[in-house]
Design an enzyme around this catalytic site. Structure first.
Site, PDB file in Angstrom:
ATOM      1  N   LYS A   1       0.833  -1.188   0.000  1.00  0.00           N
ATOM      2  CA  LYS A   1       0.000   0.000   0.000  1.00  0.00           C
ATOM      3  C   LYS A   1       0.878   1.253   0.000  1.00  0.00           C
ATOM      4  O   LYS A   1       1.761   1.416   0.866  1.00  0.00           O
ATOM      5  CB  LYS A   1      -0.917   0.005   1.230  1.00  0.00           C
ATOM      6  CG  LYS A   1      -1.967  -1.100   1.222  1.00  0.00           C
ATOM      7  CD  LYS A   1      -3.023  -0.871   0.151  1.00  0.00           C
ATOM      8  CE  LYS A   1      -4.153  -1.864   0.248  1.00  0.00           C
ATOM      9  NZ  LYS A   1      -5.217  -1.611  -0.743  1.00  0.00           N
TER      10      LYS A   1
ATOM     11  N   LYS B   1     -13.503  -7.290  -8.142  1.00  0.00           N
ATOM     12  CA  LYS B   1     -13.873  -7.632  -6.772  1.00  0.00           C
ATOM     13  C   LYS B   1     -15.371  -7.888  -6.739  1.00  0.00           C
ATOM     14  O   LYS B   1     -16.156  -7.098  -7.273  1.00  0.00           O
ATOM     15  CB  LYS B   1     -13.528  -6.493  -5.806  1.00  0.00           C
ATOM     16  CG  LYS B   1     -12.047  -6.211  -5.664  1.00  0.00           C
ATOM     17  CD  LYS B   1     -11.810  -5.021  -4.749  1.00  0.00           C
ATOM     18  CE  LYS B   1     -10.323  -4.711  -4.600  1.00  0.00           C
ATOM     19  NZ  LYS B   1     -10.096  -3.474  -3.817  1.00  0.00           N
TER      20      LYS B   1
END
Length: 327
Positions: free
Chosen positions: A150, A246
């Site tokens: 991240k 997703k």
């Protein structure tokens, strides 16, 4: 017995803190949908996401509003028209797939004509933090095959280089979560390429990513927040090389299957990703991920506890779900 629908909310503690460019959290708040007919129950799980205007309350209300249709026996095809894409439809859609499998005695994989599902190499997420902290996380997981790191600040060069030095042999994905300013975008992409990064996910905000059409792509750039369902794909071809599917965005396995086929037809690389949820949320995605380029289904690995039974993880491998879990 007539069909019934039950909604359950739950909170699963995260092992530590999960931090991205938009903030941090210490628990995964999830909603399970259980559809029962003649003593057989199908389960689905979703993770409401505030970035898309969802809350636990709003998603539960959407599922509750669909309850009469579900209990009346709505088909998977009709469900796609009755509910919009998003977390609520995902929970219902996956519960209906699971119910069909349990009633028929035929697995979802077999229904879809898939060959025997196999274990897949999944990414493992390194949370956003100071470079030395991220390097420590990466060093502790340097033996994993794939790390998802991240990022998403105005100065991520030190983070990228620190993680690469700490995990020299791991393949690396960077996820900026819309956090890179245009002013530093090309610099960060060059640094990423120099560090041998395989892919950068959603560097610019959705709807403000036109710059990606006019700059060089020294490595793959993947859409996440910019892409939700199959209808989004054609407009992204000039900006992105890959897309992240997703189930909480597509609204379930049914639309995700359509989206995957269309993405492959258009030439996109595919990542199969997840929100931070339990094994119940990951299970349908494991089937969908059998032939994609990147798998990011580490949600349960980030939790302090998972559902029982859960998916089997060994090192960087995630195994297909057993029937006792889903599908």
């Amino acid at each position: 017995m007539p069909r019934s629908l039950e909604i359950r909310t739950d909170s699963f503690p995260i092992a530590g803190t999960f931090t991205i460019s938009r903030g941090a959290k210490t628990s995964a708040e999830v909603i399970a949908c259980i559809v029962t007919e003649n003593g057989v129950s199908g389960w689905g799980e979703c993770v409401p996401y505030r970035r898309y205007g969802e809350t636990m309350e709003s998603v539960a209300a959407q599922i509750e509003a669909a309850k009469p249709l579900v209990e009346a026996g709505i088909s998977l095809a009709d469900l796609q028209r009755a509910m919009p894409p998003g977390a609520a439809r995902n929970a219902v859609d996956c519960a209906l797939w699971d119910l069909r499998a349990k009633q028929s005695g035929t697995s979802v994989a077999a229904t879809l004509g898939l060959s025997e599902p196999r274990p897949l190499t999944t990414a493992y997420t390194i949370s956003l933090g100071e470079p030395d902290v991220m390097a420590e996380q990466a060093r502790a997981n340097a033996g994993r095959a794939l790390l998802k790191v991240k990022v998403g600040t105005g100065d991520d060069e030190s983070r990228i280089r620190a993680v690469r030095a700490a995990a020299p042999d791991a393949a690396i994905i960077l996820d900026a979560n819309e956090g890179w300013p245009e002013a530093t975008l090309e610099h960060h992409l060059r640094v990423s390429a120099e560090a041998g990064v395989a892919l950068v996910e959603q560097p610019l905000p959705a709807g403000k990513d036109e710059m990606l059409a006019v700059i060089d792509h020294p490595l793959l750039i993947c859409a996440d927040e910019s892409v939700h369902h199959a209808g989004d794909l054609a407009s992204l071809r000039d900006r992105y090389d890959a897309i992240n599917i997703k189930l909480d965005k597509t609204g379930g396995l049914t639309e995700a299957l359509v989206m995957k086929r269309e993405a492959q037809r258009l030439g996109f690389k595919i990542m199969l990703g997840c929100m931070v949820g339990t094994s119940l949320a990951m299970a349908p995605a494991v089937l969908l991920a059998q032939d994609v380029e990147f798998v990011d289904l580490d949600g349960p690995l980030l939790l302090a506890r998972d559902r029982e039974p859960g998916l089997r993880y060994t090192a960087s491998l995630v195994w297909p779900p057993e029937a006792s879990l889903w599908g």
